[in-house]
Design a protein around this motif. Structure first.
Motif, PDB file in Angstrom:
ATOM      1  N   LEU A   1      56.937   4.067  32.652  1.00  0.00           N
ATOM      2  CA  LEU A   1      56.647   5.163  32.361  1.00  0.00           C
ATOM      3  C   LEU A   1      57.121   6.265  33.783  1.00  0.00           C
ATOM      4  O   LEU A   1      57.608   5.355  35.188  1.00  0.00           O
ATOM      5  N   PHE A   2      56.802   7.482  33.376  1.00  0.00           N
ATOM      6  CA  PHE A   2      57.016   8.086  34.220  1.00  0.00           C
ATOM      7  C   PHE A   2      55.130   9.006  34.446  1.00  0.00           C
ATOM      8  O   PHE A   2      55.202   8.779  33.723  1.00  0.00           O
ATOM      9  N   LEU A   3      55.472   8.313  35.962  1.00  0.00           N
ATOM     10  CA  LEU A   3      53.930   8.434  36.247  1.00  0.00           C
ATOM     11  C   LEU A   3      53.542   9.669  37.315  1.00  0.00           C
ATOM     12  O   LEU A   3      54.644   9.999  38.505  1.00  0.00           O
ATOM     13  N   HIS A   4      53.368  11.033  37.702  1.00  0.00           N
ATOM     14  CA  HIS A   4      52.958  11.728  38.159  1.00  0.00           C
ATOM     15  C   HIS A   4      51.268  11.784  39.174  1.00  0.00           C
ATOM     16  O   HIS A   4      50.775  12.032  38.247  1.00  0.00           O
ATOM     17  N   VAL A   5      51.904  11.845  40.152  1.00  0.00           N
ATOM     18  CA  VAL A   5      50.246  11.930  40.755  1.00  0.00           C
ATOM     19  C   VAL A   5      50.543  13.488  41.538  1.00  0.00           C
ATOM     20  O   VAL A   5      51.593  13.664  42.632  1.00  0.00           O
ATOM     21  N   ASP A   6      48.833  13.496  41.118  1.00  0.00           N
ATOM     22  CA  ASP A   6      48.847  14.967  41.591  1.00  0.00           C
ATOM     23  C   ASP A   6      47.604  14.927  42.942  1.00  0.00           C
ATOM     24  O   ASP A   6      46.809  14.907  42.383  1.00  0.00           O
ATOM     25  N   ILE A   7      48.406  15.490  44.415  1.00  0.00           N
ATOM     26  CA  ILE A   7      46.565  15.085  45.077  1.00  0.00           C
ATOM     27  C   ILE A   7      46.493  16.201  45.632  1.00  0.00           C
ATOM     28  O   ILE A   7      47.428  17.213  46.623  1.00  0.00           O
ATOM     29  N   SER A   8      45.030  16.719  45.443  1.00  0.00           N
ATOM     30  CA  SER A   8      45.036  18.032  46.119  1.00  0.00           C
ATOM     31  C   SER A   8      43.807  17.954  46.830  1.00  0.00           C
ATOM     32  O   SER A   8      42.532  17.413  46.927  1.00  0.00           O
ATOM     33  N   LYS A   9      43.717  18.976  47.605  1.00  0.00           N
ATOM     34  CA  LYS A   9      42.351  19.501  49.022  1.00  0.00           C
ATOM     35  C   LYS A   9      42.012  21.337  48.116  1.00  0.00           C
ATOM     36  O   LYS A   9      42.159  21.324  48.397  1.00  0.00           O
ATOM     37  N   PRO A  10      40.502  21.295  48.459  1.00  0.00           N
ATOM     38  CA  PRO A  10      39.873  22.414  48.469  1.00  0.00           C
ATOM     39  C   PRO A  10      40.806  22.962  49.384  1.00  0.00           C
ATOM     40  O   PRO A  10      40.769  22.609  50.550  1.00  0.00           O
ATOM     41  N   GLY A  11      40.796  24.266  49.304  1.00  0.00           N
ATOM     42  CA  GLY A  11      41.230  25.661  50.554  1.00  0.00           C
ATOM     43  C   GLY A  11      42.679  25.420  50.545  1.00  0.00           C
ATOM     44  O   GLY A  11      43.302  26.500  50.894  1.00  0.00           O
ATOM     45  N   GLN A  12      43.435  24.765  49.682  1.00  0.00           N
ATOM     46  CA  GLN A  12      45.188  24.718  50.599  1.00  0.00           C
ATOM     47  C   GLN A  12      45.414  24.945  48.531  1.00  0.00           C
ATOM     48  O   GLN A  12      44.895  24.768  47.801  1.00  0.00           O
ATOM     49  N   LYS A  13      46.488  26.228  48.306  1.00  0.00           N
ATOM     50  CA  LYS A  13      46.935  26.364  47.748  1.00  0.00           C
ATOM     51  C   LYS A  13      48.010  25.789  46.780  1.00  0.00           C
ATOM     52  O   LYS A  13      48.929  25.860  45.611  1.00  0.00           O
TER      53      LYS A  13
ATOM     54  N   SER B   1      60.589  10.898  44.513  1.00  0.00           N
ATOM     55  CA  SER B   1      59.805  11.869  44.573  1.00  0.00           C
ATOM     56  C   SER B   1      58.695  11.876  45.263  1.00  0.00           C
ATOM     57  O   SER B   1      57.634  11.511  44.812  1.00  0.00           O
ATOM     58  N   VAL B   2      58.877  12.820  46.309  1.00  0.00           N
ATOM     59  CA  VAL B   2      57.656  13.438  46.927  1.00  0.00           C
ATOM     60  C   VAL B   2      57.816  14.888  47.062  1.00  0.00           C
ATOM     61  O   VAL B   2      58.448  15.299  47.748  1.00  0.00           O
ATOM     62  N   SER B   3      57.046  15.491  47.077  1.00  0.00           N
ATOM     63  CA  SER B   3      56.836  16.968  47.041  1.00  0.00           C
ATOM     64  C   SER B   3      55.932  17.746  47.195  1.00  0.00           C
ATOM     65  O   SER B   3      54.654  17.544  46.749  1.00  0.00           O
ATOM     66  N   MET B   4      56.066  19.202  47.545  1.00  0.00           N
ATOM     67  CA  MET B   4      54.988  20.112  47.613  1.00  0.00           C
ATOM     68  C   MET B   4      54.854  21.075  46.652  1.00  0.00           C
ATOM     69  O   MET B   4      55.763  21.754  46.006  1.00  0.00           O
ATOM     70  N   ARG B   5      53.466  20.825  45.655  1.00  0.00           N
ATOM     71  CA  ARG B   5      53.988  22.253  44.650  1.00  0.00           C
ATOM     72  C   ARG B   5      52.405  22.993  44.856  1.00  0.00           C
ATOM     73  O   ARG B   5      51.543  22.357  44.783  1.00  0.00           O
ATOM     74  N   PRO B   6      53.116  23.879  43.885  1.00  0.00           N
ATOM     75  CA  PRO B   6      51.418  25.183  44.030  1.00  0.00           C
ATOM     76  C   PRO B   6      50.469  24.133  42.828  1.00  0.00           C
ATOM     77  O   PRO B   6      50.595  23.979  41.222  1.00  0.00           O
ATOM     78  N   LYS B   7      48.987  24.012  43.389  1.00  0.00           N
ATOM     79  CA  LYS B   7      48.367  23.588  43.168  1.00  0.00           C
ATOM     80  C   LYS B   7      47.037  24.076  41.670  1.00  0.00           C
ATOM     81  O   LYS B   7      47.756  25.579  41.069  1.00  0.00           O
ATOM     82  N   LEU B   8      47.407  23.109  40.883  1.00  0.00           N
ATOM     83  CA  LEU B   8      47.522  23.655  39.310  1.00  0.00           C
ATOM     84  C   LEU B   8      45.817  23.279  38.375  1.00  0.00           C
ATOM     85  O   LEU B   8      45.229  22.587  39.549  1.00  0.00           O
ATOM     86  N   ASP B   9      45.187  24.395  37.872  1.00  0.00           N
ATOM     87  CA  ASP B   9      43.963  23.769  36.959  1.00  0.00           C
ATOM     88  C   ASP B   9      44.099  22.638  35.845  1.00  0.00           C
ATOM     89  O   ASP B   9      44.937  22.114  35.597  1.00  0.00           O
ATOM     90  N   ASN B  10      43.585  21.870  36.601  1.00  0.00           N
ATOM     91  CA  ASN B  10      43.477  20.246  35.952  1.00  0.00           C
ATOM     92  C   ASN B  10      42.523  20.661  34.618  1.00  0.00           C
ATOM     93  O   ASN B  10      42.987  19.967  33.765  1.00  0.00           O
ATOM     94  N   ALA B  11      42.375  21.355  34.106  1.00  0.00           N
ATOM     95  CA  ALA B  11      41.150  22.041  32.821  1.00  0.00           C
ATOM     96  C   ALA B  11      42.215  22.439  32.082  1.00  0.00           C
ATOM     97  O   ALA B  11      42.814  22.238  30.415  1.00  0.00           O
ATOM     98  N   ALA B  12      43.798  23.132  32.638  1.00  0.00           N
ATOM     99  CA  ALA B  12      44.414  23.612  32.272  1.00  0.00           C
ATOM    100  C   ALA B  12      46.181  22.825  30.892  1.00  0.00           C
ATOM    101  O   ALA B  12      45.447  21.464  31.375  1.00  0.00           O
TER     102      ALA B  12
ATOM    103  N   SER C   1      49.549  21.039  46.227  1.00  0.00           N
ATOM    104  CA  SER C   1      49.131  20.249  46.510  1.00  0.00           C
ATOM    105  C   SER C   1      50.302  19.448  47.076  1.00  0.00           C
ATOM    106  O   SER C   1      51.281  19.261  46.796  1.00  0.00           O
ATOM    107  N   LEU C   2      50.037  17.680  47.433  1.00  0.00           N
ATOM    108  CA  LEU C   2      51.142  16.486  46.970  1.00  0.00           C
ATOM    109  C   LEU C   2      51.554  16.158  45.718  1.00  0.00           C
ATOM    110  O   LEU C   2      50.064  15.304  45.170  1.00  0.00           O
TER     111      LEU C   2
END
Length: 233
Positions: A113-125, A143-154, A127-128
């Protein structure tokens, strides 16, 4: 006289044209019926497949409502002030036409499987983001990168970053690689997630296949009705 000649030709041609049209409609209707019959047979066959035993995700991860019918995250949890979301997909087979054990593995289960792990913090635009390969007995970071924070409800899946997203993970020194593995393991990202995500993907694939049979059948059936209506109109 010319008008009368044209009229006679038109009248003479009309029956032949109508016969050809009816023959074409008959052939089209027959083909549609064959397609619909095949779709129904396959739908019934797939619908009889037994789902895998129900597996709960490792605590404290919880399943996101509606995830089976979306391309969004599957699991989530909080870790302190962090919000962690997990997206999953099949690990693409780089070499096609495999034989032997590889072919059996692809037919009998979802073992990579490919697993995408999105770690976000409040107030930051941003996520890791970790892209990982998940296996029954191991997890590896790609890979490890910084990406724009996404709305998990989307419902949309993670976007590919357009800016520099870091070096190849294997180019990092061993100490940093070990530290990053420890970072995600501390947050519960490990091989214990595999069995739940494997079962979840099986159920999702099963739903998608049944939905595909239904949607194709509805389209062909509507086309069949339209053809019949046109030929009798």
């Amino acid at each position: 006289m010319l008008r009368q000649a044209i009229k006679r030709v038109t009248v003479a041609l009309q029956p032949s044209h109508m016969i050809i049209s009816r023959q074409s409609s008959s052939v089209s209707s027959a083909i549609n019926s064959i397609v619909l019959k095949s779709l129904k047979e396959h739908y019934l066959e797939v619908s009889k497949l037994s789902p895998p035993p129900k597996v709960n995700p490792p605590a404290p991860f919880t399943v996101i409502k509606g995830s089976l019918d979306s391309t969004g995250p599957v699991l989530k949890r909080n870790y302190g002030e962090e919000e962690i979301s997990l997206y999953v997909m099949r690990l693409a087979n780089i070499t096609s036409g495999g034989v032997g054990d590889d072919a059996d593995e692809s037919e009998n289960g979802i073992n990579q499987l490919f697993l995408h792990v999105d770690i976000s913090k409040p107030g930051q635009k941003e996520s890791l983001h970790f892209l990982c390969g998940l296996y029954p007995d191991a997890i590896g970071i790609h890979s490890v990168s910084m990406r724009p924070k996404l709305d998990n409800a989307a419902s949309g899946f993670l976007h590919i970053p357009t800016k520099y997203h870091g070096p190849d993970f294997q180019d990092l020194d061993e100490r940093m690689r070990d530290a990053l593995h420890g970072y995600i393991e501390e947050r519960g990202i490990n091989e214990a997630l595999f069995h739940f995500l494997q079962a979840w993907l099986y159920v999702k694939d099963h739903r998608n296949l049944l939905r595909w049979f239904r949607s194709i059948g509805q389209f062909v059936d509507d086309q069949k009705k339209s053809t019949v209506a046109a030929s009798t109109g």
